[in-house]
Scaffold this motif. Structure first.
Motif, PDB file in Angstrom:
ATOM      1  N   VAL A  72      32.947  27.468  79.701  1.00  0.00           N
ATOM      2  CA  VAL A  72      34.187  28.157  80.090  1.00  0.00           C
ATOM      3  C   VAL A  72      35.284  27.782  79.105  1.00  0.00           C
ATOM      4  O   VAL A  72      35.749  26.650  79.084  1.00  0.00           O
ATOM      5  CB  VAL A  72      34.621  27.777  81.527  1.00  0.00           C
ATOM      6  N   GLY A  73      35.685  28.725  78.256  1.00  0.00           N
ATOM      7  CA  GLY A  73      36.774  28.506  77.307  1.00  0.00           C
ATOM      8  C   GLY A  73      36.296  28.421  75.875  1.00  0.00           C
ATOM      9  O   GLY A  73      35.267  27.814  75.597  1.00  0.00           O
ATOM     10  N   ALA A  74      37.063  29.034  74.971  1.00  0.00           N
ATOM     11  CA  ALA A  74      36.746  28.980  73.533  1.00  0.00           C
ATOM     12  C   ALA A  74      37.908  28.393  72.749  1.00  0.00           C
ATOM     13  O   ALA A  74      38.268  28.859  71.680  1.00  0.00           O
ATOM     14  CB  ALA A  74      36.376  30.364  73.012  1.00  0.00           C
ATOM     15  N   PHE A 105      36.231  27.015  61.622  1.00  0.00           N
ATOM     16  CA  PHE A 105      35.152  26.264  62.277  1.00  0.00           C
ATOM     17  C   PHE A 105      34.192  27.246  62.980  1.00  0.00           C
ATOM     18  O   PHE A 105      32.973  27.154  62.842  1.00  0.00           O
ATOM     19  CB  PHE A 105      35.772  25.285  63.290  1.00  0.00           C
ATOM     20  N   ALA A 106      34.784  28.199  63.690  1.00  0.00           N
ATOM     21  CA  ALA A 106      33.961  29.174  64.418  1.00  0.00           C
ATOM     22  C   ALA A 106      33.149  30.039  63.456  1.00  0.00           C
ATOM     23  O   ALA A 106      31.985  30.375  63.728  1.00  0.00           O
ATOM     24  CB  ALA A 106      34.845  30.045  65.309  1.00  0.00           C
ATOM     25  N   ARG A 107      33.762  30.392  62.315  1.00  0.00           N
ATOM     26  CA  ARG A 107      33.034  31.199  61.316  1.00  0.00           C
ATOM     27  C   ARG A 107      31.918  30.383  60.684  1.00  0.00           C
ATOM     28  O   ARG A 107      30.780  30.823  60.590  1.00  0.00           O
ATOM     29  CB  ARG A 107      34.002  31.656  60.213  1.00  0.00           C
ATOM     30  N   ARG A 108      32.285  29.161  60.239  1.00  0.00           N
ATOM     31  CA  ARG A 108      31.319  28.331  59.514  1.00  0.00           C
ATOM     32  C   ARG A 108      30.065  28.072  60.353  1.00  0.00           C
ATOM     33  O   ARG A 108      28.952  28.063  59.849  1.00  0.00           O
ATOM     34  CB  ARG A 108      31.989  27.010  59.134  1.00  0.00           C
ATOM     35  N   PHE A 109      30.260  27.847  61.651  1.00  0.00           N
ATOM     36  CA  PHE A 109      29.094  27.522  62.484  1.00  0.00           C
ATOM     37  C   PHE A 109      28.605  28.731  63.276  1.00  0.00           C
ATOM     38  O   PHE A 109      27.864  28.581  64.239  1.00  0.00           O
ATOM     39  CB  PHE A 109      29.420  26.315  63.389  1.00  0.00           C
ATOM     40  N   ASP A 110      29.094  29.898  62.860  1.00  0.00           N
ATOM     41  CA  ASP A 110      28.583  31.148  63.405  1.00  0.00           C
ATOM     42  C   ASP A 110      28.684  31.183  64.935  1.00  0.00           C
ATOM     43  O   ASP A 110      27.698  31.466  65.630  1.00  0.00           O
ATOM     44  CB  ASP A 110      27.109  31.286  62.957  1.00  0.00           C
ATOM     45  N   LEU A 111      29.883  30.901  65.434  1.00  0.00           N
ATOM     46  CA  LEU A 111      30.050  30.796  66.887  1.00  0.00           C
ATOM     47  C   LEU A 111      30.583  32.071  67.529  1.00  0.00           C
ATOM     48  O   LEU A 111      30.481  32.243  68.743  1.00  0.00           O
ATOM     49  CB  LEU A 111      30.995  29.625  67.219  1.00  0.00           C
ATOM     50  N   TYR A 112      31.172  32.970  66.706  1.00  0.00           N
ATOM     51  CA  TYR A 112      31.806  34.157  67.304  1.00  0.00           C
ATOM     52  C   TYR A 112      30.835  34.948  68.178  1.00  0.00           C
ATOM     53  O   TYR A 112      31.192  35.446  69.233  1.00  0.00           O
ATOM     54  CB  TYR A 112      32.412  35.058  66.228  1.00  0.00           C
ATOM     55  N   GLY A 113      29.601  35.012  67.699  1.00  0.00           N
ATOM     56  CA  GLY A 113      28.607  35.814  68.429  1.00  0.00           C
ATOM     57  C   GLY A 113      28.254  35.239  69.791  1.00  0.00           C
ATOM     58  O   GLY A 113      27.657  35.925  70.633  1.00  0.00           O
ATOM     59  N   LEU A 114      28.631  33.983  70.034  1.00  0.00           N
ATOM     60  CA  LEU A 114      28.306  33.364  71.324  1.00  0.00           C
ATOM     61  C   LEU A 114      29.386  33.630  72.375  1.00  0.00           C
ATOM     62  O   LEU A 114      29.202  33.333  73.555  1.00  0.00           O
ATOM     63  CB  LEU A 114      28.175  31.838  71.160  1.00  0.00           C
ATOM     64  N   VAL A 115      30.540  34.153  71.912  1.00  0.00           N
ATOM     65  CA  VAL A 115      31.699  34.235  72.815  1.00  0.00           C
ATOM     66  C   VAL A 115      31.849  35.639  73.404  1.00  0.00           C
ATOM     67  O   VAL A 115      31.798  36.627  72.675  1.00  0.00           O
ATOM     68  CB  VAL A 115      33.013  33.862  72.067  1.00  0.00           C
ATOM     69  N   ARG A 116      32.069  35.684  74.710  1.00  0.00           N
ATOM     70  CA  ARG A 116      32.430  36.954  75.348  1.00  0.00           C
ATOM     71  C   ARG A 116      33.948  36.952  75.528  1.00  0.00           C
ATOM     72  O   ARG A 116      34.472  36.312  76.448  1.00  0.00           O
ATOM     73  CB  ARG A 116      31.778  37.062  76.725  1.00  0.00           C
ATOM     74  N   PHE A 117      34.621  37.638  74.634  1.00  0.00           N
ATOM     75  CA  PHE A 117      36.088  37.644  74.670  1.00  0.00           C
ATOM     76  C   PHE A 117      36.591  38.555  75.785  1.00  0.00           C
ATOM     77  O   PHE A 117      35.886  39.461  76.247  1.00  0.00           O
ATOM     78  CB  PHE A 117      36.641  38.112  73.323  1.00  0.00           C
TER      79      PHE A 117
END
Ligand code: FAD
Length: 465
Positions: A28-30, A131-143
């Motif tokens: 819960v939370g990004a 940080f989110a780009r480098r570790f490819d995290l955007y795809g994990l988030v439901r905005f």
């Protein structure tokens, strides 16, 4: 067929080789905590889904220039508590994640950015986005998706949770969806639900009250008399921000002796007082020493409350006097561990590295690689913690105040995960910054004496940059 048997045997072997099956997890939370939690959970082989009600990553660092709220004392819709002039109160070398330096060279290389050692808030947001780009995290988030309810899933057994979320935005359409997860990692932050000081008589006082959560810029306070309650980092910053435009600024500090009424060095319109005693219908605010000021505004810089509105009663924790309890090492409620965990509750800390180590611990525990003690042992530990607090005479609301134990805690977490302890230069730099802040409250962000530690950090960062 033979080939089918072979592939089944192969997949069995593969399953046996894993420490535990990959778990489907809801984060819960990004903000900073949710991002690093997602990274660590995925590194451990799990499948995290990150729910974020905002449209982007960054949490606190996603500056909200015009908070929409009808009550300036309340949280309203504002999701960040940052004011426009905010610069970090920690040097960037100290502040960043352990293996992803918050180094000014990155800003320089990118052409642009804020290369100062204590940069403005937008630089921190850029760092978290990177940080989110480098570790490819955007795809994990439901905005644009808010978690509205989390309850234990009775049907599944084994500690599963039903998570109800809803999409926000889209012209008021609010569709709810329920899904089942193996575990929940709560990273919802604790700087958005204002704590307000109790002032006898304030109901009849005609002035305006607001909380620092809703403060952005000083201009609306032009020529006004403002009373600031508090002595925290925000109170210090905002009082100086306001002194440039307001007629008078009066700081009410509950830790100042009752007779305090001192003009602040370097200012001809700012005073320090003891705490407010009461407010009156005629517009006067009376301090504990009996002196009074006719004021236009009372600004509560009085901190925030832990709040988990989405957790149902079966979450096995309560919040009492701002203490989240019972929690083993401020992370796991023993009764439902490891299926519910909290990242980022401690305050008076360097947040990002602490989030990172807590996340590594949670990820390792969830995969079975790192062991937790039994439930009874965890409860014993919680009780011992509370007894220690009582013996020190600390109120419950200090439970997550880590002013004198953050590095001990960080290093304990690191040991659990087989990670090296916090770097010595970081510990020394944190201490040097605290001393510098006390000695140069006005200018600590631009003058310091620890360049030797900056050089040591830069050397250390070479292995990551
Ligand atoms: P947050 O950043 O608050 O993120 C929580 C996220 O969860 C948010 O994006 C929110 O939208 C989301 N969320 C909450 N509830 C839900 C829900 N039900 N469903 C979906 N999403 C949800 N730290 C420093 O290191 N250096 C500093 O200089 C510094 N200065 C600060 C100044 C101020 C004024 C404040 C308020 C804090 C400061 N901090 C500083 C501390 C800062 O809060 C932490 O650095 C860090 O950003 C906290 O991250 P977080 O992820 O725990 O929480």
């Amino acid at each position: 067929s033979k080939s089918q048997q072979k592939s089944e045997a192969k997949s069995r072997t593969h399953r046996l080789a894993m420490p535990s099956p990959s778990l489907r997890l809801a984060v819960v939370g990004a903000g900073a905590a949710g991002l690093v939690a997602a990274r660590e959970l995925r590194r451990e082989g799990h499948s995290p889904v990150v729910f974020e009600r905002a449209a982007s990553v960054g949490g606190t660092w996603l500056y909200d220039a015009a908070p929409a709220t009808s009550d300036p004392l309340a949280a309203g819709a504002a999701h960040s508590s940052l004011y426009a002039s905010l610069r970090t109160n920690l040097p960037r070398e100290v502040m960043g994640f352990l293996d992803f330096p918050f180094a000014s060279s990155a800003a320089e290389a990118g052409g642009g950015g804020d290369t100062r050692r204590f940069p403005g808030h937008d630089e921190v947001l850029r760092y978290l986005e990177e940080f989110a780009r480098r570790f490819d995290l955007y795809g994990l988030v439901r905005f644009g998706t808010e978690v509205v309810r989390v309850r234990r899933d009775g049907g599944g057994g084994g500690g599963r949770w039903a998570v109800t979320s809803r999409k926000i935005g889209e012209k008021g359409r609010r569709e709810e969806e329920e899904e089942v997860y193996d575990a929940i990692v709560v990273c919802n932050g604790h700087y958005t639900e204002p704590r307000v000081a109790h002032i006898p008589g304030v109901e009849a006082w005609p002035g305006k009250q607001m909380h620092s959560h809703n403060y952005r810029v000083p201009e609306p306070f032009h020529d006004q008399v403002v009373i600031i309650i508090g002595a925290s980092a925000s109170a210090v910053d905002i009082s100086r921000d306001l002194a440039g435009v307001a007629k008078e600024v009066h700081i009410a500090d509950r830790s100042a002796p009752a007779c305090t009424c001192k003009r602040q060095p370097g200012y001809d319109n700012m005073w320090l007082h003891s705490m407010i005693d009461h407010a009156q219908e005629d517009g006067c605010v009376v301090f504990q020493d009996g002196s009074s000021i006719k004021a236009d505004v009372i600004m509560h810089c009085t901190g925030y409350l832990y709040d988990f509105p989405f957790l149902e009663d079966d979450s096995a924790i309560t919040v009492d006097d701002n203490c989240v309890d019972p929690l083993y090492k401020h992370v796991f409620p023993p009764e439902v561990a490891p299926h519910l965990s909290f990242i980022g509750l401690p305050w008076k800390v360097i947040p990002f590295p602490l989030f990172e180590l807590q996340s590594k611990w949670v990820a390792g525990v969830l995969s079975g690689r790192v062991k937790l003690p039994s439930r009874e042992e965890m409860m014993e530990d919680v009780k011992a913690f509370h007894s220690k607090m009582e013996a020190r005479g600390w109120p419950k609301r200090y439970a997550h105040n880590f002013s004198d134990c953050q590095f001990e805690y960080d290093d304990w977490l690191a040991e659990q995960c087989g990670h090296p302890p916090i770097e010595q230069w970081r510990k020394l730099m944190y201490a040097a910054n605290s001393e510098n802040k006390a000695a140069r409250p006005e200018s600590y962000r631009d003058e310091w004496d620890d360049d030797h530690l900056v050089a040591e950090a830069a050397e250390d960062f070479k292995k990551y940059l």
